[in-house]
Design an enzyme around this catalytic site. Structure first.
Site: not given
Ligand code: NDP
Ligand code: 2IT
Length: 448
Positions: A129, A169
């Site tokens: 990561k 992420d």
């Molecule tokens: P994005 O940046 O697309 O969206 C993040 C969302 O979470 C936004 O709505 C954001 O609000 C909110 N957020 C972020 N930080 C905070 C905080 N400290 N408090 C409250 N709200 C918060 O990210 P993703 O959707 O990609 O990721 C969301 C989660 O999913 C994370 O935990 C990530 O690690 C996990 N994840 C992502 C994957 C991926 O493929 N993208 C894969 C597996 C897991 P705002 O717009 O106000 O910042």
């Molecule tokens: O938390 C996760 O699994 C991710 N942000 C996706 C990682 C990836 O390599 O697609």
């Protein structure tokens, strides 16, 4: 020499002393150690090889200065990182997070979780990561580009298609991956699949954008099916409104559920009529194109917005935390249980505190940890790597089918290791299944 059995408290005390102040990392390890320590004590080959001790120490951590110039000509300095956690079963693989809260503890917890998650996908990927405390919010596209180019100017030395393959992420989506990949390609003078989540024009995979959200909901449906139920007609509370939340909501709607809430870091909206496909299209545009705030939804559709709050007080059948770590406290879990929650699947990584997980377990709530339920994103990243190596692209239908099969295999592994007296402990199932594959590979390599 006979090794003494591991004791959870002693083990955690040592870990805390070696990693002072890294509370998120401690939490992620504790959640795993609660299941792995009894297992390792019963399986002396793992205990004698000190597998848990080795797996809680990352292979290496790279940290570097990232200088860039903002639109006013000021020099800005951020810190960049890559935690190459474990490559026992494949190249390091995992996302990059750009958010002001990023620090070494956060990235170590995410890298540690990623090792187990990637093991569960059945694909050959190790765990890593990275990211930066850079905040893309409020920055111009050019500022984001200059930051990404500077970040990659250092990171490119440490990554590669067989070494380490980053992806997105929080705060890293298609725009950032484009800038990062462009700079990587320029520096290496090679077109390889070194990042995933790329756009379709330059080696990206269909379904990757949707994969984490879709996979989370497929996993939820599998848990409910296993209990003889389904998502159809269920009310669903979702946190977040980013990539994962958006496509979790889309799949819930496709499977006949009702989405009542979404949120961002400023609060949550509660739409009693349900967020339908048209309203969701507005949210996707609002968050990815306009880069606006979720409160605009409440103004547009005349529903309630709760500033500074999380959505867990809304009565629902199913909860999908899809924002960030530690968003469900013990009190939130108690409230969800009081309101009759049936199932929780984590789209985010570690959104639930350990004592809140215990509340779900004590009340026989179906609870899927992120390392199982959100593995669809990295799984399709793995499929993007395969397509890049083969220089072909699979169809949407084929990829969706593969994604569904992988989520089913993860669910099966959780049943194999986590089912006891009719109840499935998905945390234990995911931890043990994820551990065994990596541990066996490490044992085969000897002491390294
Ligand atoms: P994005 O940046 O697309 O969206 C993040 C969302 O979470 C936004 O709505 C954001 O609000 C909110 N957020 C972020 N930080 C905070 C905080 N400290 N408090 C409250 N709200 C918060 O990210 P993703 O959707 O990609 O990721 C969301 C989660 O999913 C994370 O935990 C990530 O690690 C996990 N994840 C992502 C994957 C991926 O493929 N993208 C894969 C597996 C897991 P705002 O717009 O106000 O910042
Ligand atoms: O938390 C996760 O699994 C991710 N942000 C996706 C990682 C990836 O390599 O697609």
């Amino acid at each position: 020499m006979q090794k003494k059995k591991l004791d959870l408290n002693e083990f955690m005390q040592g870990l805390v002393e070696r990693n002072p102040g890294e509370t998120e990392f401690h939490q992620a390890v504790q959640e795993v150690a609660e299941d792995i320590i009894p297992f390792v004590n019963d399986n002396p080959q793992y205990m004698h090889a000190a597998l848990l001790e080795r797996m809680t120490e990352p292979d290496r951590i790279i940290s570097f200065r990232v200088c860039w110039e903002d639109d006013e000509g000021h020099i800005r300095v951020n810190r960049g990182y890559r935690v190459q956690y474990n490559n026992a079963i494949g190249p390091y693989k995992g996302g990059l997070r750009f958010h002001p809260s990023v620090n070494q503890s956060v990235l170590k917890f995410l890298g540690f979780e990623q090792v187990f998650k990637n093991s569960l996908t059945t694909l050959p990927m190790g765990g890593g990561k990275g990211g930066s405390d850079f905040d893309p919010k409020g920055k111009s596209d050019r500022e984001v580009m200059r930051f990404c180019q500077s970040f990659m100017t250092e990171l490119h030395k440490h990554i590669g298609p067989n070494r380490d393959v980053p992806a997105g992420d929080i705060g890293v989506g298609a725009r950032e991956i484009g800038y990062l990949f462009g700079q990587y390609k320029r520096l290496e003078n090679e077109f390889t699949g070194t990042l995933t989540g790329k756009s379709l024009e330059f080696g990206g995979s269909l379904i990757r954008t949707e994969a984490t959200g879709y996979g989370t909901v497929y996993f939820m449906e599998l848990m409910l099916n296993h209990r003889g139920d389904s998502l159809k007609g269920k009310s669903v509370v979702i946190s977040g409104s980013g990539n994962v939340a958006q496509y979790a909501a889309e799949k819930v709607l496709q499977l006949g559920g009702r989405v009542l809430t979404m949120s961002d870091s400023s609060g949550y909206i509660h739409d009693r009529d349900g967020i339908d496909a048209e309203k969701l299209a507005y949210i996707i545009d609002l968050k990815t194109v306009q880069r606006g705030r979720i409160s605009a939804y409440a103004e547009k559709y005349g529903c309630d917005f709760y500033p500074g709050e999380k959505p867990w007080s809304v009565k629902c059948d199913v909860a999908l935390p899809c924002a960030t770590q530690n968003e469900i406290s013990i009190d939130d879990a108690k409230l969800l249980v009081e309101n009759g929650i049936m199932a929780v699947a984590e789209g985010a990584n570690m959104p639930t505190y350990i004592d809140a997980i215990h509340v779900f377990h004590d009340n026989k709530v179906l609870y899927a940890p992120g390392k199982a339920s959100n593995a669809g994103g990295v799984a399709v990243s793995g499929l993007e790597m395969s397509q890049n190596s083969l220089r072909i692209s699979w169809s949407r239908e084929e990829l969706d089918e593969r994604l569904r099969n992988i989520m089913t295999e993860i669910h099966d592994q959780c049943l194999k290791y986590g089912k006891e007296d009719g109840f499935v402990d998905y945390v234990k199932g995911a931890n043990l299944a994820g551990f065994v594959k990596v541990a066996n590979a490490m044992m085969a390599y000897g002491v390294i």
